[in-house]
Design an enzyme around this catalytic site. Structure first.
Site, short mmCIF file in Angstrom:
data_model
loop_
_atom_site.label_atom_id
_atom_site.label_comp_id
_atom_site.label_asym_id
_atom_site.label_seq_id
_atom_site.Cartn_x
_atom_site.Cartn_y
_atom_site.Cartn_z
N ALA A 174 0.80 -1.22 0.00
CA ALA A 174 0.00 0.00 0.00
C ALA A 174 0.83 1.27 0.00
CB ALA A 174 -0.91 -0.01 1.23
N HIS B 158 -1.30 7.00 3.94
CA HIS B 158 0.05 6.74 4.47
C HIS B 158 0.93 7.90 4.00
CE1 HIS B 158 -1.30 2.68 5.34
NE2 HIS B 158 -1.65 2.53 4.08
N ASN C 99 1.55 -3.10 8.06
CA ASN C 99 2.71 -3.69 7.37
C ASN C 99 3.49 -2.62 6.61
OD1 ASN C 99 2.55 -6.83 7.61
ND2 ASN C 99 0.46 -6.09 7.43
N1 LIG Z 1 2.17 -4.81 2.58
C1 LIG Z 1 1.00 -4.16 2.64
O1 LIG Z 1 0.89 -2.98 2.27
C2 LIG Z 1 -0.19 -4.88 3.15
C3 LIG Z 1 -0.08 -6.14 3.69
N2 LIG Z 1 -1.18 -6.80 4.13
C4 LIG Z 1 -0.98 -8.14 4.71
O2 LIG Z 1 -1.67 -9.09 3.92
C5 LIG Z 1 -2.42 -9.96 4.77
C6 LIG Z 1 -3.64 -10.45 4.03
O3 LIG Z 1 -4.48 -9.36 3.76
P1 LIG Z 1 -6.00 -9.55 3.31
O4 LIG Z 1 -6.09 -10.35 2.07
O5 LIG Z 1 -6.61 -8.22 3.35
O6 LIG Z 1 -6.55 -10.41 4.55
P2 LIG Z 1 -7.91 -11.25 4.64
O7 LIG Z 1 -8.16 -11.43 6.09
O8 LIG Z 1 -8.96 -10.64 3.79
O9 LIG Z 1 -7.52 -12.67 3.98
C7 LIG Z 1 -6.52 -13.49 4.53
C8 LIG Z 1 -6.87 -14.93 4.22
O10 LIG Z 1 -5.76 -15.76 4.59
C9 LIG Z 1 -6.23 -16.81 5.44
N3 LIG Z 1 -5.19 -17.23 6.36
C10 LIG Z 1 -4.74 -16.59 7.46
N4 LIG Z 1 -3.77 -17.33 8.07
C11 LIG Z 1 -3.63 -18.45 7.33
C12 LIG Z 1 -2.81 -19.60 7.47
N5 LIG Z 1 -1.95 -19.74 8.49
N6 LIG Z 1 -2.90 -20.57 6.54
C13 LIG Z 1 -3.79 -20.46 5.52
N7 LIG Z 1 -4.60 -19.39 5.34
C14 LIG Z 1 -4.52 -18.40 6.25
C15 LIG Z 1 -7.41 -16.19 6.16
O11 LIG Z 1 -8.26 -17.18 6.70
P3 LIG Z 1 -8.81 -16.96 8.23
O12 LIG Z 1 -9.51 -15.64 8.20
O13 LIG Z 1 -9.68 -18.13 8.45
O14 LIG Z 1 -7.61 -16.93 9.11
C16 LIG Z 1 -8.08 -15.41 5.02
O15 LIG Z 1 -8.90 -16.23 4.22
C17 LIG Z 1 -2.74 -9.09 6.01
O16 LIG Z 1 -2.93 -9.90 7.17
C18 LIG Z 1 -1.51 -8.23 6.13
O17 LIG Z 1 -0.55 -8.88 6.96
C19 LIG Z 1 -2.43 -6.26 4.04
C20 LIG Z 1 -2.59 -5.01 3.50
C21 LIG Z 1 -1.48 -4.21 3.05
O1 LIG Z 2 -3.73 -1.65 3.07
C1 LIG Z 2 -3.20 -0.71 3.68
O2 LIG Z 2 -3.42 0.51 3.40
C2 LIG Z 2 -2.15 -0.94 4.70
C3 LIG Z 2 -2.25 -2.16 5.51
O3 LIG Z 2 -3.29 -2.75 5.72
C4 LIG Z 2 -1.00 -2.65 6.12
O4 LIG Z 2 0.00 -1.93 6.08
O5 LIG Z 2 -1.00 -3.77 6.65
#
Ligand SMILES: NC(=O)C1=CN([C@@H]2O[C@H](COP(=O)(O)OP(=O)(O)OC[C@H]3O[C@@H](n4cnc5c(N)ncnc54)[C@H](OP(=O)(O)O)[C@@H]3O)[C@@H](O)[C@H]2O)C=CC1
Ligand SMILES: O=C([O-])CC(=O)C(=O)O
Length: 267
Positions: A119, A218, A188
């Site tokens: 992001a 951000h 993150n």
């Molecule tokens: N770098 C960046 O800018 C960003 C990074 N992120 C990261 O990306 C991750 C995912 O985001 P997002 O798609 O929005 O999250 P969501 O919660 O929408 O989707 C995550 C999916 O992964 C599954 N999951 C979680 N843990 C496990 C595991 N150990 N094994 C298998 N499946 C798993 C969840 O299932 P369940 O809900 O059942 O656990 C869910 O279906 C966030 O948690 C964050 O850490 C997000 C946004 C921005």
């Molecule tokens: O999606 C975003 O804007 C940021 C976010 O969730 C993250 O940093 O984990």
């Protein structure tokens, strides 16, 4: 001209990020990358465009794993993925501020670890600037809807202030080492800035809850001996999971396109 086999991609996480990434891969939108399987905690049935597999099974058929699930997956599986010779593209960069884990991943292999800018923008320039000398003043301000920032460790007083806020409320001030641990699904970006700058402790982070935040923002401000830098992004949140900005899966796809790197693309 020689042609190389497409990257066989396994996707962990079928959520806000994974659904868009998986859909685009399955539709052939990333030249040189094919979706082979999806790994998720929940049974996905026929709703996915590739078979659901366990991670162990995915490692038998994939040469690149995309993590779009959470920091716990990087912690639990990162080393195993890399040791199997599979590359890993990380979205949950917050896991990498744990120095012990980061070292373990760096020493693991032969798979390589990559991270997506997700992001936040400007990381390439911060990395370039840092090569000239340390950036001595780096600050990130992340502003989101209060509900996306609520955490189990928060006390009633803070939760009350966030829920009744009529304007912006700072819910945590810390470093890029502390903050992603406290808001694992929401900050993150702090870790991503720290990876670019090369020092988690040097990045000061302010997390702000704002009930009027239709857009997640951000703002990165940095300065050093060679210049000063300011990047501000404002994203619409995903409708189903407003903690994540709508742009993030497209950032993952951009990273994947660069990794799959086919002729005919200017990246
Ligand atoms: N770098 C960046 O800018 C960003 C990074 N992120 C990261 O990306 C991750 C995912 O985001 P997002 O798609 O929005 O999250 P969501 O919660 O929408 O989707 C995550 C999916 O992964 C599954 N999951 C979680 N843990 C496990 C595991 N150990 N094994 C298998 N499946 C798993 C969840 O299932 P369940 O809900 O059942 O656990 C869910 O279906 C966030 O948690 C964050 O850490 C997000 C946004 C921005
Ligand atoms: O999606 C975003 O804007 C940021 C976010 O969730 C993250 O940093 O984990």
């Amino acid at each position: 001209m020689s042609s190389t086999a497409p990257r066989s991609v396994g996707l962990i996480g079928w959520g806000a990020i994974g659904r868009v990434v998986g859909g685009a891969l399955a539709a052939g939108e990333i030249p040189g990358a094919e979706l082979v399987c999806v790994v998720d905690n929940r049974p996905l049935g026929d709703s996915v465009p590739a078979p659901q597999r366990t991670l162990e099974q995915a490692l038998e058929s994939c040469d690149l794993i995309v993590e779009a699930a959470g920091q716990g997956v990087v912690r639990e599986w990162g080393t195993t993925i890399l040791a199997s010779g599979t590359d890993l593209l990380v979205a949950s960069t917050g896991a990498l501020t744990d120095e012990r884990l980061a070292k373990e991943l760096l020493n693991a292999g032969p798979g390589r670890v990559y991270f997506t800018g997700g992001a936040v923008g400007g990381l390439d320039l911060l990395q370039a600037a840092r090569a000239m000398g340390p950036l001595d003043d780096v600050h990130l301000t992340t502003t989101k809807l209060p509900s996306t920032l609520e955490q189990p460790w928060m006390d009633e007083e803070l939760l009350g202030r966030m829920r009744s806020a009529t304007g912006p409320v700072e819910v945590m001030a810390g470093t890029a080492r502390d903050v992603p641990v406290k808001f694992p699904k929401s900050t993150n970006v702090a870790a991503s800035v720290a990876l670019a700058v090369g020092d988690s402790d040097a990045v000061r982070v302010s997390v702000v809850a704002d009930p009027a935040a239709r857009h997640t923002s951000h703002v990165v401000e940095a300065s050093g001996a060679h210049g000063s830098y300011r990047f501000e992004v404002r994203h619409l949140p995903d409708t189903a999971n407003p903690a994540t900005s709508q742009v993030v899966p497209y950032a993952v796809l951009r990273s994947l396109a660069a990794l799959a790197g086919r002729t005919g693309q200017i990246l």
